[in-house]
Design a protein around this motif. Structure first.
Motif, PDB file in Angstrom:
ATOM      1  N   LEU A 116       0.853  -1.190   0.000  1.00 38.02           N
ATOM      2  CA  LEU A 116       0.000   0.000   0.000  1.00 38.02           C
ATOM      3  C   LEU A 116       0.884   1.233   0.000  1.00 38.02           C
ATOM      4  CD1 LEU A 116      -2.540  -0.962   2.835  1.00 38.02           C
ATOM      5  CD2 LEU A 116      -2.856  -1.214   0.359  1.00 38.02           C
ATOM      6  N   ASN A 117       0.434   2.274  -0.698  1.00 36.33           N
ATOM      7  CA  ASN A 117       1.116   3.552  -0.587  1.00 36.33           C
ATOM      8  C   ASN A 117       0.097   4.674  -0.662  1.00 36.33           C
ATOM      9  OD1 ASN A 117       0.972   4.722  -3.365  1.00 36.33           O
ATOM     10  ND2 ASN A 117       2.110   2.869  -3.892  1.00 36.33           N
ATOM     11  N   GLU A 156      -0.435   6.997  -2.584  1.00 38.02           N
ATOM     12  CA  GLU A 156      -0.886   7.466  -3.893  1.00 38.02           C
ATOM     13  C   GLU A 156      -2.033   6.624  -4.467  1.00 38.02           C
ATOM     14  OE1 GLU A 156       2.644   7.910  -6.251  1.00 38.02           O
ATOM     15  OE2 GLU A 156       3.556   9.180  -4.729  1.00 38.02           O
ATOM     16  N   MET A 157      -2.528   5.667  -3.732  1.00 41.39           N
ATOM     17  CA  MET A 157      -3.630   4.806  -4.180  1.00 41.39           C
ATOM     18  C   MET A 157      -4.976   5.397  -3.764  1.00 41.39           C
ATOM     19  SD  MET A 157      -2.047   1.145  -3.110  1.00 41.39           S
ATOM     20  CE  MET A 157      -0.797   0.338  -4.091  1.00 41.39           C
ATOM     21  N   PRO A 177      -6.703  -3.821  -9.133  1.00 43.78           N
ATOM     22  CA  PRO A 177      -6.145  -2.571  -8.613  1.00 43.78           C
ATOM     23  C   PRO A 177      -6.461  -2.423  -7.126  1.00 43.78           C
ATOM     24  CG  PRO A 177      -8.125  -2.136  -9.879  1.00 43.78           C
ATOM     25  CD  PRO A 177      -7.837  -3.604 -10.031  1.00 43.78           C
ATOM     26  N   VAL A 178      -5.661  -1.613  -6.453  1.00 43.96           N
ATOM     27  CA  VAL A 178      -5.856  -1.350  -5.029  1.00 43.96           C
ATOM     28  C   VAL A 178      -6.162   0.133  -4.864  1.00 43.96           C
ATOM     29  CG1 VAL A 178      -4.790  -1.422  -2.739  1.00 43.96           C
ATOM     30  CG2 VAL A 178      -4.270  -3.212  -4.414  1.00 43.96           C
ATOM     31  N   HIS A 179      -7.210   0.440  -4.103  1.00 46.79           N
ATOM     32  CA  HIS A 179      -7.658   1.806  -3.869  1.00 46.79           C
ATOM     33  C   HIS A 179      -7.797   2.021  -2.370  1.00 46.79           C
ATOM     34  CE1 HIS A 179      -8.833   1.903  -8.130  1.00 46.79           C
ATOM     35  NE2 HIS A 179      -9.341   0.709  -7.913  1.00 46.79           N
ATOM     36  N   SER A 186       5.042   6.613  -2.404  1.00 38.67           N
ATOM     37  CA  SER A 186       5.885   5.707  -3.193  1.00 38.67           C
ATOM     38  C   SER A 186       7.018   6.513  -3.806  1.00 38.67           C
ATOM     39  CB  SER A 186       5.052   5.008  -4.261  1.00 38.67           C
ATOM     40  OG  SER A 186       4.580   5.936  -5.184  1.00 38.67           O
TER      41      SER A 186
END
Length: 157
Positions: A61-62, A64-65, A100-102, A156
């Motif tokens: 995770l970062n 910017e998601m 995708p990860v949000h 990130s």
């Protein structure tokens, strides 16, 4: 691979945590048996008696998601694996392309998959703070997770 929801009030109450050091989810006090694991991205979904009973594994995770979507309305219940084809599910990848990860920083929910849910989708909270979204074709389209406490995320590089 298909899924179905069976609605009831008695869901798994294990706490979902996220380790920012290991970039991974785990569950505290999860004491179920294990029949096999399903893989979603790099997460493992542990299956016992055809029900998903644990979510754990790597999920980088970062900060910017970012996504400002809302977690779907859900009902409590079980997330059940349907295997009418008789496939060997001892190691089954749910998705061939990475989901995708949000992250919604206001609500502190993380969505793995499609954060937009249709009217024909159903959402089931199968473990405390773990919601699965299943479409009309009985496919898992999203997994919403709310670890406690919410992780502090770095930008990130």
């Amino acid at each position: 691979m298909e899924f179905k929801a069976i609605f009831h009030e008695n869901i798994i109450q294990s706490d979902l945590v996220y380790s920012s050091t290991d970039y991974s989810f785990d569950m505290i006090e999860s004491s179920f048996g294990l029949d096999y694991e399903l893989i979603l991205n790099d997460l493992s979904l542990s299956v016992f008696n055809e029900k998903i009973v644990k979510v754990w594994g790597f999920c980088g995770l970062n900060s910017e998601m970012v996504f400002n979507g809302k977690v779907p309305q859900s009902k409590k219940g079980s997330l059940v694996v349907v295997n009418e084809s008789g496939e060997d599910l001892s190691y089954f990848r749910i998705n061939h392309e990475p989901f995708p990860v949000h992250i919604n920083f206001q609500t502190e929910w993380i969505c793995i998959g499609d954060p937009i849910h249709n009217d024909d989708s159903i959402a089931v909270e199968f473990i405390k703070n773990c919601i699965a979204v299943i479409n009309s074709k009985n496919k898992l389209t999203a997994l919403w997770l709310k670890p406690e406490p919410f992780p502090e995320l770095r930008k990130s590089k």
